[in-house]
Structure formats: structure tokens, C-alpha cells
Design a protein around this motif. Structure first.
Motif, short mmCIF file in Angstrom:
data_model
loop_
_atom_site.label_atom_id
_atom_site.label_comp_id
_atom_site.label_asym_id
_atom_site.label_seq_id
_atom_site.Cartn_x
_atom_site.Cartn_y
_atom_site.Cartn_z
N LEU A 1 3.83 80.51 25.11
CA LEU A 1 5.01 81.85 25.99
C LEU A 1 4.70 83.42 25.42
CD1 LEU A 1 7.84 79.56 27.59
CD2 LEU A 1 5.21 80.57 28.75
N PHE A 2 4.66 83.69 24.15
CA PHE A 2 4.35 84.64 23.72
C PHE A 2 4.17 85.40 24.16
CE2 PHE A 2 3.89 87.90 20.70
CZ PHE A 2 5.45 88.49 20.28
N HIS A 3 2.49 85.50 24.03
CA HIS A 3 1.27 86.39 24.15
C HIS A 3 0.80 86.17 25.88
CE1 HIS A 3 0.54 86.31 19.96
NE2 HIS A 3 0.72 85.14 19.84
N LEU A 4 1.75 85.44 26.71
CA LEU A 4 1.30 85.15 27.97
C LEU A 4 1.44 86.54 29.15
CD1 LEU A 4 0.69 82.65 30.60
CD2 LEU A 4 2.80 83.09 30.54
N ARG A 5 0.24 87.02 29.79
CA ARG A 5 0.39 88.39 30.62
C ARG A 5 0.12 87.95 31.83
NH1 ARG A 5 2.51 89.47 26.05
NH2 ARG A 5 1.63 90.63 24.15
N HIS A 6 -0.89 86.92 31.87
CA HIS A 6 -0.96 86.51 33.66
C HIS A 6 -0.94 84.68 33.86
CE1 HIS A 6 -3.06 90.37 33.98
NE2 HIS A 6 -3.41 89.70 32.69
N LEU A 7 -0.19 84.68 34.63
CA LEU A 7 0.38 83.16 35.51
C LEU A 7 0.28 83.29 37.11
CD1 LEU A 7 1.53 80.69 34.39
CD2 LEU A 7 3.59 81.46 35.52
N LYS A 8 -0.92 82.04 36.97
CA LYS A 8 -1.59 82.05 38.36
C LYS A 8 -0.53 80.98 38.20
CE LYS A 8 -5.66 81.59 40.42
NZ LYS A 8 -7.16 81.05 41.14
N PHE A 9 -0.35 80.44 40.03
CA PHE A 9 -0.06 79.19 40.37
C PHE A 9 -0.66 78.82 41.69
CE2 PHE A 9 4.47 81.30 39.00
CZ PHE A 9 4.60 80.04 38.03
N THR A 10 -1.15 77.73 42.09
CA THR A 10 -2.02 76.74 42.81
C THR A 10 -1.34 75.66 43.26
OG1 THR A 10 -3.65 75.69 41.26
CG2 THR A 10 -4.39 78.64 41.47
N GLY A 11 -1.97 74.98 43.97
CA GLY A 11 -1.47 73.35 44.44
C GLY A 11 -2.69 73.01 44.31
N GLY A 12 -2.39 72.07 45.99
CA GLY A 12 -0.93 71.87 46.68
C GLY A 12 -0.56 73.29 47.36
N GLU A 13 0.58 73.35 47.87
CA GLU A 13 1.24 74.42 48.10
C GLU A 13 2.32 75.01 47.05
OE1 GLU A 13 2.42 77.78 49.19
OE2 GLU A 13 1.14 77.32 49.88
N PRO A 14 2.44 75.93 45.97
CA PRO A 14 3.09 76.43 44.85
C PRO A 14 4.55 76.77 45.90
CG PRO A 14 1.41 77.78 45.53
CD PRO A 14 0.75 76.97 45.54
N LEU A 15 4.76 76.87 46.98
CA LEU A 15 6.43 77.57 46.98
C LEU A 15 6.49 76.43 47.02
CD1 LEU A 15 5.30 80.73 48.72
CD2 LEU A 15 5.68 80.38 46.63
N LEU A 16 6.13 74.97 47.56
CA LEU A 16 7.01 73.82 48.22
C LEU A 16 7.73 72.74 46.69
CD1 LEU A 16 5.17 72.07 50.56
CD2 LEU A 16 6.91 72.63 50.96
N ASN A 17 7.07 73.01 45.35
CA ASN A 17 7.49 73.21 44.08
C ASN A 17 8.39 72.94 43.64
OD1 ASN A 17 7.03 71.30 41.96
ND2 ASN A 17 4.97 70.92 42.36
N PRO A 18 9.79 72.23 43.34
CA PRO A 18 10.86 72.87 42.66
C PRO A 18 10.84 73.03 41.71
CG PRO A 18 11.06 70.36 43.72
CD PRO A 18 9.95 70.76 44.09
#
Length: 193
Positions: free
Chosen positions: A68-85
Motif C-alpha cells: 500500500l505505501f508504494h501503490l500507484r495504480h489499482l485495477k479492479f476486474t471481476g466478475g463485475e467489480p461494481l457489484l462487489n461490496p
């Protein structure tokens, strides 16, 4: 940059792709149960078993805590990521950490889920948000390839994304179609649309 050196010269992960789960509301023709929970029942009928025997939705931010300290880019895939709480929980944790302004987000979405006001508010805390809309066809081609989506709903969701992008300059929209024999002839029309 995918890897950044730590203060002592050791490489650190700065780009993470997270497939939160296979939870999905569609059963696309080019997909399977690894990426869509809707395929599990049909795969059992077709093959006697599913590639993924049940919906997998366990992801913890702890799994990438060391990055997390070095995180610059986070990519969400799925499934459908917008459905996941869990998606909202991850964004909330990153915002609470104070690191969100240094992180860009990228999504692959099937354009059937309208972003909530809570999500739009969370996105404002990040440096950049890229939405890759998986639009594989227009009208009946969409409905055939990305079953059981309905083109009027997809078009309404896309228009909502454009409305959000107009007032949030850090939100960028693009296309990420899955090209196949089912939709290849319609790709020029999709790009023009």
C-alpha cells in the motif's frame, strides 16, 4: 511504473490488479465461471462440473497491505467489480490511509451497473479514475453477446458515466471490448457510437 525502488533500493510493487470475485450479473458468451458466477450452473450441466465450483468473493486488503505505501495504480476486474461490496471497503481503507490522492484506479465494467453517489464521492479522493466500458456490440448484438443485458439499460448506464465525467475531470472513459466472431463485424459501429 510497475515497480518502484524502496529507500534501500529493493523493488516494491506499485501496480496491483485485483479480481475481487467472479460475482457477476451477466453470462457473456465469451466468459466462464472463473469470471462470472452466472456460468456455474450451466457449466455443471454442460461439463458435469464447473471450472469454479462456487462463487468466490473473498478478498482482503490485508493481502496487499505490504504494497500500500508504494501503490500507484489499482485495477479492479471481476466478475463485475461494481457489484462487489468489498470494493467500497477497499476504497474506504485507501482513503482512510491518506494515500488515495497518490493512487489511480482502473475498472473493467460491463456497463450494467450505475455508479452510486457514494462511489462517485469516493472516486474524488483518487488521483485518476479510468473506466473501461466493456461494450461488445450495439442493440441486439450486445444483448446476444452479453446475456441477459439489455441495450437500453447499457446505454443509460454509459450516459450516466458520461454525466459524471463531465463534472469530475479526473474520471476518464474508454472502451475495452471483447472481440470475437460474435461481434467482430460490428466493431466499427461500436467505435463510431
Amino acid at each position: 511504473e510497475l515497480v518502484t525502488p524502496d529507500w534501500d533500493g529493493r523493488p516494491q510493487i506499485s501496480f496491483v490488479e485485483v479480481g475481487l470475485s467472479n460475482l457477476c450479473n451477466l453470462k457473456c458468451r465469451m466468459c466462464d465461471s472463473r469470471y462470472s458466477s452466472k456460468w456455474i450452473k450451466d457449466e455443471r450441466i454442460l461439463y458435469g462440473k464447473a471450472l469454479v465450483p462456487e462463487s468466490n468473493s473473498e478478498f482482503s486488503l490485508d493481502e496487499i497491505q505490504s504494497s500500500l505505501f508504494h501503490l500507484r495504480h489499482l485495477k479492479f476486474t471481476g466478475g463485475e467489480p461494481l457489484l462487489n461490496p468489498q470494493h467500497h471497503q477497499i476504497l474506504g481503507s485507501l482513503i482512510a490511509s491518506g494515500r488515495s490522492q497518490s493512487i489511480s484506479l482502473n475498472y473493467s465494467t460491463n456497463a450494467t451497473i450505475t455508479p452510486t453517489e457514494k462511489l462517485i464521492e469516493q472516486w474524488q479522493s483518487f488521483s485518476r479514475v479510468e473506466i473501461a466500458l466493456s461494450i461488445d456490440g450495439l442493440g441486439p448484438v450486445n444483448d446476444y453477446v452479453r446475456h441477459p443485458s439489455q441495450w437500453p439499460q447499457v446505454e443509460a448506464v454509459v450516459h450516466r458515466f458520461f454525466e459524471v465525467a463531465e463534472v469530475h475531470p479526473h474520471l476518464f472513459l474508454g472502451l475495452r471490448p471483447s472481440v470475437s466472431v460474435y461481434n467482430l463485424p460490428q466493431m466499427p459501429a461500436v467505435l463510431h457510437w
